[in-house]
Design a protein around this motif. Structure first.
Motif, short mmCIF file in Angstrom:
data_model
loop_
_atom_site.label_atom_id
_atom_site.label_comp_id
_atom_site.label_asym_id
_atom_site.label_seq_id
_atom_site.Cartn_x
_atom_site.Cartn_y
_atom_site.Cartn_z
N UNK A 33 6.88 -15.76 -19.26
CA UNK A 33 8.15 -15.09 -19.52
C UNK A 33 8.19 -13.63 -19.11
N UNK A 34 7.07 -13.10 -18.64
CA UNK A 34 7.06 -11.69 -18.21
C UNK A 34 7.24 -11.60 -16.70
N UNK A 35 7.78 -10.49 -16.28
CA UNK A 35 7.94 -10.27 -14.84
C UNK A 35 7.32 -8.93 -14.46
N UNK A 36 6.97 -8.73 -13.21
CA UNK A 36 6.86 -9.76 -12.17
C UNK A 36 5.79 -10.80 -12.54
N UNK A 37 5.85 -11.93 -11.87
CA UNK A 37 5.01 -13.07 -12.26
C UNK A 37 3.51 -12.82 -12.16
N UNK A 38 3.16 -11.89 -11.30
CA UNK A 38 1.73 -11.61 -11.16
C UNK A 38 1.53 -10.18 -10.68
N UNK A 39 0.29 -9.75 -10.78
CA UNK A 39 -0.07 -8.41 -10.33
C UNK A 39 -1.27 -8.53 -9.40
N UNK B 292 -3.83 -1.68 -1.90
CA UNK B 292 -4.21 -2.99 -1.35
C UNK B 292 -4.28 -3.00 0.18
N UNK B 293 -3.70 -1.98 0.82
CA UNK B 293 -3.64 -1.96 2.28
C UNK B 293 -4.65 -1.04 2.93
N UNK B 294 -5.35 -0.26 2.15
CA UNK B 294 -6.17 0.77 2.80
C UNK B 294 -7.41 1.11 1.97
N UNK B 295 -8.11 2.15 2.42
CA UNK B 295 -9.30 2.61 1.70
C UNK B 295 -8.93 3.59 0.57
N UNK B 296 -7.67 3.87 0.44
CA UNK B 296 -7.28 4.96 -0.46
C UNK B 296 -7.30 4.57 -1.93
N UNK B 297 -7.79 5.50 -2.71
CA UNK B 297 -7.84 5.27 -4.14
C UNK B 297 -6.47 5.50 -4.75
N UNK B 298 -6.14 4.67 -5.72
CA UNK B 298 -4.88 4.83 -6.45
C UNK B 298 -5.15 5.69 -7.68
N UNK B 299 -4.26 6.60 -7.92
CA UNK B 299 -4.36 7.41 -9.15
C UNK B 299 -3.36 6.86 -10.15
N UNK B 300 -3.87 6.40 -11.26
CA UNK B 300 -2.97 5.92 -12.30
C UNK B 300 -2.56 7.12 -13.15
N UNK B 301 -1.27 7.34 -13.21
CA UNK B 301 -0.78 8.50 -13.94
C UNK B 301 -0.21 8.07 -15.29
N UNK B 302 -0.06 9.03 -16.19
CA UNK B 302 0.42 8.69 -17.53
C UNK B 302 1.73 7.91 -17.52
N UNK B 303 2.56 8.15 -16.53
CA UNK B 303 3.83 7.42 -16.46
C UNK B 303 3.65 5.94 -16.17
N UNK B 304 2.53 5.58 -15.54
CA UNK B 304 2.27 4.18 -15.26
C UNK B 304 1.66 3.54 -16.49
N UNK B 305 2.26 2.42 -16.91
CA UNK B 305 1.74 1.78 -18.13
C UNK B 305 0.52 0.97 -17.76
N UNK B 306 -0.62 1.57 -17.91
CA UNK B 306 -1.82 0.93 -17.42
C UNK B 306 -2.94 1.20 -18.41
N UNK B 307 -3.55 0.13 -18.93
CA UNK B 307 -4.64 0.37 -19.88
C UNK B 307 -5.88 0.90 -19.17
N UNK B 308 -6.69 1.64 -19.90
CA UNK B 308 -7.95 2.09 -19.31
C UNK B 308 -8.92 0.93 -19.18
N UNK B 309 -8.82 0.02 -20.13
CA UNK B 309 -9.71 -1.14 -20.13
C UNK B 309 -8.85 -2.39 -20.19
N UNK C 2 4.70 -0.40 -9.36
CA UNK C 2 3.70 0.14 -10.30
C UNK C 2 3.03 -0.97 -11.10
N UNK C 3 1.90 -0.68 -11.79
CA UNK C 3 1.26 -1.71 -12.60
C UNK C 3 2.25 -2.25 -13.63
N UNK C 4 2.30 -3.56 -13.81
CA UNK C 4 3.32 -4.12 -14.72
C UNK C 4 3.07 -3.74 -16.18
N UNK C 5 4.16 -3.60 -16.90
CA UNK C 5 4.01 -3.18 -18.31
C UNK C 5 3.28 -4.22 -19.13
#
Lengths: 163, 468
Positions: free
Chosen positions: B91-97, B115-132, B458-461
């Protein structure tokens, strides 16, 4: 041993629930277990297969007949195996893998194992437990170790969702 | 029959040797790790997945010959990355991450990469992303593994050189604990090294634009400058060099593409080409004597993505049936290319990298280590800040007459992303990422089509399951 000419030799196999099956020796000796019995001269009467039930044995014999009718063409044999297993339900696969192991039939064993592996692929742990009817029986310490193994800790995540 | 049939043994009591047989047929570390999480008997009767070669692995630098003094003591480290697909709870969207990770340190922390390059992604506070993330809570599968050769120079470290010397790297495990590594260097030559070998060996005299490893086929597949497909078995013998293309449109393909990617989709081989504006410009100057009067710079930007399918029968690339791959999302990346089934998300797109996109978005920084692609040429704007960047072998072919821009390019050139879109994408480090919708045939910066990226950014909520 099988006659070189004339009618093919037929073996009688007996399942552990006392069903009798006739099968051409040439097909039955796909099973190394049966082949050894034949070579040891034990095939005169009925060959008892104590670890295989009638339903599974019937299925295995269908496979033996089908695959031995295909000439040495690995592609065709593979597609026969795929087709043979495609309509087997999940519970049957467990019986098949045990039977293939007991009968020492490596080609069937390979195919069934791959099929069962396919069922496990890309699923959640909870799903696998439900599908295979398995209880989580870890001790709390083991459970913690398993969890640890499945934990992704991200570097450099600046997050405010912990508060 | 059947009535007196014994009850089948429970799966948890499956004889150890049979469980091992089954587990041996699992292809990914994630699948094996999951089996070992099911119950005690499964855990203790199976071994953890063994990766070959184990990474990080140090390999010789350079590929050939003596090193310049500035490279004294330098070596390559082979690193591995994994693209995972995490399914959404019902029931959550998007269907996958989709997330690409590499080991960040020995303590097991993971670094998230574009996903397309060697570059590291910086997860910022605005992105709902758990540390673990406890992956036992999700259905997780591996989409692909990719590898990279990181340049390590203990005396003269410079992060800009990290991935400069090896454009594409692939790895295969062979029988008997042996492995093989193949790599395309910065001048598009293909090299390989096998376990126990001390030096790299070159596949002579050919320019290679991409190389991939197909475990199911047990082969490396390479594509050269003339879009011939090369097949190597994992012992690194050339199995088959397929004749170059005959189709007229495609036979000129190497003249039009800045980047060429091989990608397997449902066991078929596809070629994704980025056609740049260099070959789509429209010259309005027909008098070569007085020179060009329309000095619009070439951006080397992709203005078209062409997808072809390799026909096994004719051994040629043919126009792909786009409807047949309309439910796929394709990633044509610098370090690896892959595709996933869209399943409930809009398919029919290709994500790609395009150095020029960073100019389009203006405010993002411009890094020299972006992969320009093969037929990169210097436009007016780029000469100043990119003069040490490799531009492929045909810089000299630059047309001195005409720098006029095509209508397609003007459209992307005029694009300025909204501020809030830029904010959302700030952490992705995707300023050189683009997307092509092969239904509408639109393409451009991810920031032009921000919702297209939602399967990875962005990372899904729903990743954050707050404890109640």
């Amino acid at each position: 041993m099988a006659a070189e000419t004339g009618t093919p030799t037929t073996l009688t196999l007996k399942s552990n629930d006392d069903e009798l099956f006739s099968v051409a020796e040439s097909a039955a000796i796909l099973s190394v277990t049966i082949r050894n019995m034949v070579e040891d001269g034990c095939a005169g009467g009925v060959i008892p297969l104590d670890n295989v039930d009638g339903k599974t044995l019937a299925s295995v014999i269908t496979y033996m007949n089908g695959i031995s009718a295909i000439p040495a063409d690995e592609e065709k044999k593979k597609s026969y195996r795929d087709k043979f297993l495609s309509d087997k339900d999940f519970e049957t696969l467990a019986d098949m893998v045990l039977a293939a192991n007991y009968l020492n039939m490596s080609c069937l064993m390979d195919a069934v194992s791959a099929k069962i592996a396919q069922v496990m692929e890309k699923k959640s742990v909870g799903w696998v437990r439900r599908k295979f009817g398995i209880e989580n029986d870890y001790t709390p310490e083991e459970e913690a170790a398993v969890k640890e193994e499945h934990k992704w800790t991200f570097e450099g995540v600046e997050t405010d969702d912990d508060n | 029959m059947g009535d007196n049939r014994r009850i089948a043994i429970p799966w948890s009591d499956l004889p150890t040797e049979l469980l091992k047989e089954i587990v041996n047929r699992l292809h990914t570390e994630t699948d094996v790790r999951r089996v070992r999480a099911v119950c005690r008997s499964w855990r203790y009767s199976t071994a953890p997945f063994k990766k070959l070669p184990a990474t990080p692995l140090n390999l010789p630098f350079p590929f050939e010959g003596d090193t310049l003094p500035e490279h004294d003591g330098a070596y390559f480290t082979l690193i591995e990355r994994t693209v995972y697909r995490v399914e959404a709870p019902e029931g959550k969207t998007p269907n996958f991450w989709l997330v690409k990770t590499e080991a960040a340190s020995e303590d097991g922390k993971l670094r998230i990469l574009n996903p397309l390059s060697h570059r590291e992604i910086k997860i910022r506070p605005g992105n709902q992303m758990p540390k673990v993330l406890n992956t036992l809570d999700f259905r997780v599968s591996e989409v692909c593994n990719s590898h990279a050769l990181r340049y390590v120079n203990p005396c003269n470290p410079n992060p800009r050189n990290d991935y400069k010397f090896a454009k594409k790297v692939v790895v295969a495990a062979c029988a008997d604990n042996e492995y093989a590594v193949m790599a395309i260097d910065e001048s598009y030559q293909l090299w390989y090294i096998k376990s126990n070998e001390k030096n790299w060996t070159m596949v002579p005299d050919y320019i290679f634009l991409d190389i991939i490893s197909c475990n199911e086929r047990g082969q490396f597949l390479g594509v050269d400058y003339y879009t011939a497909v090369w097949v190597f078995n994992f012992k690194l013998e050339v199995v088959n060099e397929v004749a170059p293309l005959t189709d007229l449109r495609l036979s000129n393909v190497h003249l039009h593409s800045s980047k060429v990617h091989l990608v397997e989709i449902s066991n078929e081989l596809f070629l994704i080409e980025e056609i740049t504006d260099k070959y789509r410009r429209e010259c309005t100057c027909d008098n070569e004597e007085i020179g060009c009067q329309c000095k619009t710079p070439i951006k080397n930007t992709a203005v078209e993505i062409v997808i072809s399918r390799f026909d096994e029968g004719t051994e040629e690339f043919v126009e792909a049936d786009m409807a047949a791959i309309g439910d796929r999302i394709i990633f044509a990346g610098d370090d690896c290319s892959f595709s996933v089934s869209a399943q409930g998300v809009n398919g029919g797109r290709v994500f790609y990298t395009d150095k020029y996109i960073c100019f389009r978005t203006g405010n993002e920084k411009n890094d020299d280590d972006d992969d320009h692609g093969f037929n990169y040429v210097y436009g007016y704007e780029e000469v100043t800040d990119d003069d040490d960047t490799d531009c492929g072998s045909d810089c000299d072919e630059l047309c001195v007459c005409c720098y006029s821009a095509s209508p397609a390019e003007r459209v992307v050139d005029d694009f300025v992303p909204d501020d809030d879109v830029k904010t959302v994408f700030r952490g992705l480090n995707g300023h050189n990422s683009g997307v092509y919708d092969f239904e509408t045939r639109e393409l451009g910066s991810l920031l032009m089509f921000p919702h297209y990226a939602d399967v990875f950014w962005p990372p899904p909520s729903w990743l954050s399951r707050r404890r109640s």
